[in-house]
Design an enzyme around this catalytic site. Structure first.
Site, short mmCIF file in Angstrom:
data_model
loop_
_atom_site.label_atom_id
_atom_site.label_comp_id
_atom_site.label_asym_id
_atom_site.label_seq_id
_atom_site.Cartn_x
_atom_site.Cartn_y
_atom_site.Cartn_z
N HIS A 1 0.85 -1.18 0.00
CA HIS A 1 0.00 0.00 0.00
C HIS A 1 0.89 1.24 0.00
CE1 HIS A 1 -4.06 -1.65 1.64
NE2 HIS A 1 -3.57 -2.41 0.69
N GLU B 1 -2.00 6.07 0.33
CA GLU B 1 -3.32 5.98 0.96
C GLU B 1 -3.35 6.95 2.14
OE1 GLU B 1 -6.38 2.66 2.86
OE2 GLU B 1 -4.25 2.21 2.72
#
Length: 197
Positions: free
Chosen positions: A11, A14
């Site tokens: 990730h 974000e």
């Protein structure tokens, strides 16, 4: 160092808009430059990054896919509609994968994410098909890809004809290519049914 062949998926980007606008302007750049992932999950704050165009160009050049999680980005970050950078990724020719993030939390599924991509983000049919293909092309399945050029859906030499003996032999030896080949069979069947009706 110990496992040089491990493919990284992580990730990045974000970050809520209020932080992305002021404090975190190099989250994705650092992830790409230092960790060299195969895919990035989210990437929803790309437009707030320093040198966003260079980062997008780098992702396109290095074939780093971005997993787009529309419901999650809406629920957790408040990013949706025209605020979402999905179209920016597509325009930069970054490989896009439509994903369902945290289905236990968001109570949705992959079909719902594709529905949002079409209705909210106005993805065209060819963009939906390409995102579907990308989900396998940039997966961690073992073996070689069906595609010599994934962006143009140009098959490898052995699979210029998808049902040829050489292609069937190739896909039998490569798990990734086999699943990609199955998807192409399903797409062909789907569109042939539309023509009949």
């Amino acid at each position: 160092r110990y496992y040089p062949n491990v493919k990284l998926v992580l990730h990045a980007g974000e970050v809520p808009p209020q932080l992305a606008k002021t404090d975190v302007r190099d989250h994705m750049k650092m992830a790409i430059d230092y960790l060299q992932p195969k895919r990035i999950g989210h990437g929803s704050d790309i437009l707030f990054e320093n040198d966003a165009e260079k980062i997008l160009a780098s992702m396109e050049k290095k074939n780093i896919a971005v997993e787009i999680n529309l419901t999650s980005n809406d629920q957790i970050l408040g990013i949706k509609g025209e605020q979402h950078p999905l179209k920016n990724y597509l325009q930069a020719q970054v490989p896009v994968v439509i994903s369902s993030d945290d289905p236990g939390v968001s109570r949705n599924n992959l079909s719902h994410e594709y529905y949002r991509a079409v209705t909210e983000q106005k993805l065209a049919l060819n963009e939906v098909i390409q995102a579907n293909r990308n989900s396998l092309t940039y997966s961690l399945l073992k073996g070689q890809s069906l595609w010599e050029n994934p962006k143009l859906a140009m098959p490898v030499k052995d699979c210029k004809v998808l049902n040829s003996v050489s292609c069937l032999r190739y896909v039998s030896q490569n798990s990734k290519a086999y699943h990609q080949w199955l998807l192409e069979q399903e797409l062909d069947h789907y569109f042939s049914q539309l023509i009949v009706h």
